[in-house]
Design an enzyme around this catalytic site. Structure first.
Site, short mmCIF file in Angstrom:
data_model
loop_
_atom_site.label_atom_id
_atom_site.label_comp_id
_atom_site.label_asym_id
_atom_site.label_seq_id
_atom_site.Cartn_x
_atom_site.Cartn_y
_atom_site.Cartn_z
N ASP A 188 0.84 -1.19 0.00
CA ASP A 188 0.00 0.00 0.00
C ASP A 188 0.88 1.25 0.00
O ASP A 188 2.05 1.21 0.42
CB ASP A 188 -0.94 0.01 1.20
CG ASP A 188 -0.22 0.03 2.54
OD1 ASP A 188 0.73 -0.77 2.72
OD2 ASP A 188 -0.59 0.83 3.42
N GLU A 203 0.29 -0.88 5.94
CA GLU A 203 1.37 -0.30 6.75
C GLU A 203 1.26 1.21 6.86
O GLU A 203 1.52 1.79 7.92
CB GLU A 203 2.72 -0.68 6.14
CG GLU A 203 3.92 -0.39 7.06
CD GLU A 203 4.46 1.03 6.94
OE1 GLU A 203 5.22 1.45 7.84
OE2 GLU A 203 4.10 1.74 5.97
#
Length: 383
Positions: free
Chosen positions: A76, A132
């Site tokens: 991500d 994250e």
């Protein structure tokens, strides 16, 4: 690894051109499929797809025995959909650009090619998470479980300036301070109210005073809100607080102090929620692995990597927090994370990949050597 450079670049392009902002679950899921496709092509086996609260994580596990090495990264990014239109993928003059290339899609490709170069991956786990950048709310337990019992966790986050490895990261704690007062008309009878804004001002100063710059502890009041209309004594207010610490003892001190806050204005009440989000990655967790990396770099004809302390946190904080030796910043060399000038230095990709491969092989061989020694001491019999 130099011969792999065209393939490294092709795989990075494939990942970067699939946008994956953390806030868009569909985009993260689509990105996971791209990472899975590239990883399957390089490693010869498909990953497990693990979906928690709509967020997609990927895990490759090799061998039937216990895990020895965890390679950790995320797919991500902070870049919103449409960023490719303003920040297209390019390679020009030895510099690769594109949203999320440095943080940290190039690091994922480095991990895949490093593992693909090794003949035996038994004992290796590769975990690629999808949250994250928003604090790893759905992957934290997955990370801690994967790291527990490993001899090393190698984090493919982007390198620090000049290619330095990240051997210390501050721990993070996040809090919300809620204030409840009592509303009243600000013109007719303000004395009947309990001003939540005034109470919040006292708490801002109390929170700010908890910082200790001498040991690297920052306690930062960030977002604040109070009141509802301009002619009403505020009945409610709230404050967000960001805490960064270099040592676990400081994290514990701040946590106790935050939850010990008491109201100053008569009639006001406080509610403090939150706490530690990530423990610190301390130098003791990284030192032996940094020394090992320096030895391996010398054998590869590479300059020895430096270790530096950084303020930002990563999932390496979690692996260090469960007691696993952790080395962070093994990903791409470049700069501009989260910024318009995000970039990767192409010439550094082969050497970085070679170093990661050497580290994995070395940790695996150390484990196998210990097992052989233990078997020999028992007369060659399995227990």
């Amino acid at each position: 690894m130099r011969a792999r450079l065209p393939a490294l670049l092709a795989d990075i392009e494939e990942l970067v051109t699939c946008e994956s902002p953390s806030s868009d679950l569909a985009a993260v899921a689509a990105s996971a499929e791209v990472v899975a496709r590239v990883g399957t092509r390089r490693l010869g086996v498909a990953p497990e797809r693990i979906v928690h609260a709509g967020r997609t994580h990927l895990r490759w596990r090799f061998g039937d025995g216990p895990a020895r090495v965890l390679l950790l990264g995320h797919h991500d990014t902070v870049w919103p959909l449409g960023s490719l239109a303003t920040h297209p993928y390019t390679v020009d003059g030895g510099v690769l650009r594109g949203p999320g290339c440095f943080d940290m899609k190039a690091g994922l490709v480095i991990a895949l090619h490093a593992l693909a170069a090794l003949p035996d991956l038994a004992g290796v786990t590769l975990l690629v998470t999808g949250d994250e950048e928003v604090g790893s709310p759905t992957s934290r337990e997955l990370i801690c479980s994967a790291a527990s019992g490993c001899a090393a966790a190698l984090v493919l986050e982007a390198a620090a300036e000049g290619g330095a490895l990240k051997t210390e990261r501050k721990g993070v704690s996040l809090y919300r301070v809620g204030v409840t007062g009592r509303a009243a008309h600000a013109g007719l009878e303000p004395w009947r109210g309990v001003n939540a804004t005034v109470e919040l001002a006292h708490q801002v100063l109390a929170v700010d005073a908890l910082a200790d710059p001498a040991v690297g502890t920052t306690v930062t009041p960030t977002v604040a809100a109070a009141g509802s209309t301009t002619n009403t004594v505020p009945a409610g207010a709230e404050l967000s607080v960001d805490v960064r610490v270099a040592a676990i003892a400081e994290q514990q001190r701040i946590d106790a102090a935050m939850h010990a806050l008491r109201p100053v204005v008569g009639g006001a009440t406080l509610e403090v929620t939150g706490g530690p989000n990530r423990p610190p990655l301390e130098a003791s967790a990284s030192g032996p692995l940094l020394a090992r990396a320096a030895t391996l770099a010398s054998a590869l004809g590479l300059p020895p990597p430096r270790g530096v302390a950084v303020g930002g946190a990563s999932d390496g904080n979690f692996t260090a927090g469960v007691g696993t030796p952790t080395l962070d910043g093994l990903g791409a060399v470049g700069g501009g994370a989260h910024a318009d000038d995000e970039h990767v230095l192409v010439a550094e990709l082969p050497s970085r990949t070679a170093l990661v491969a050497a580290l994995v092989a070395d940790v695996l061989e150390s484990g196998r050597g210990s097992a052989r020694t233990a078997t020999a001491s028992r007369g060659g019999r399995s227990s």
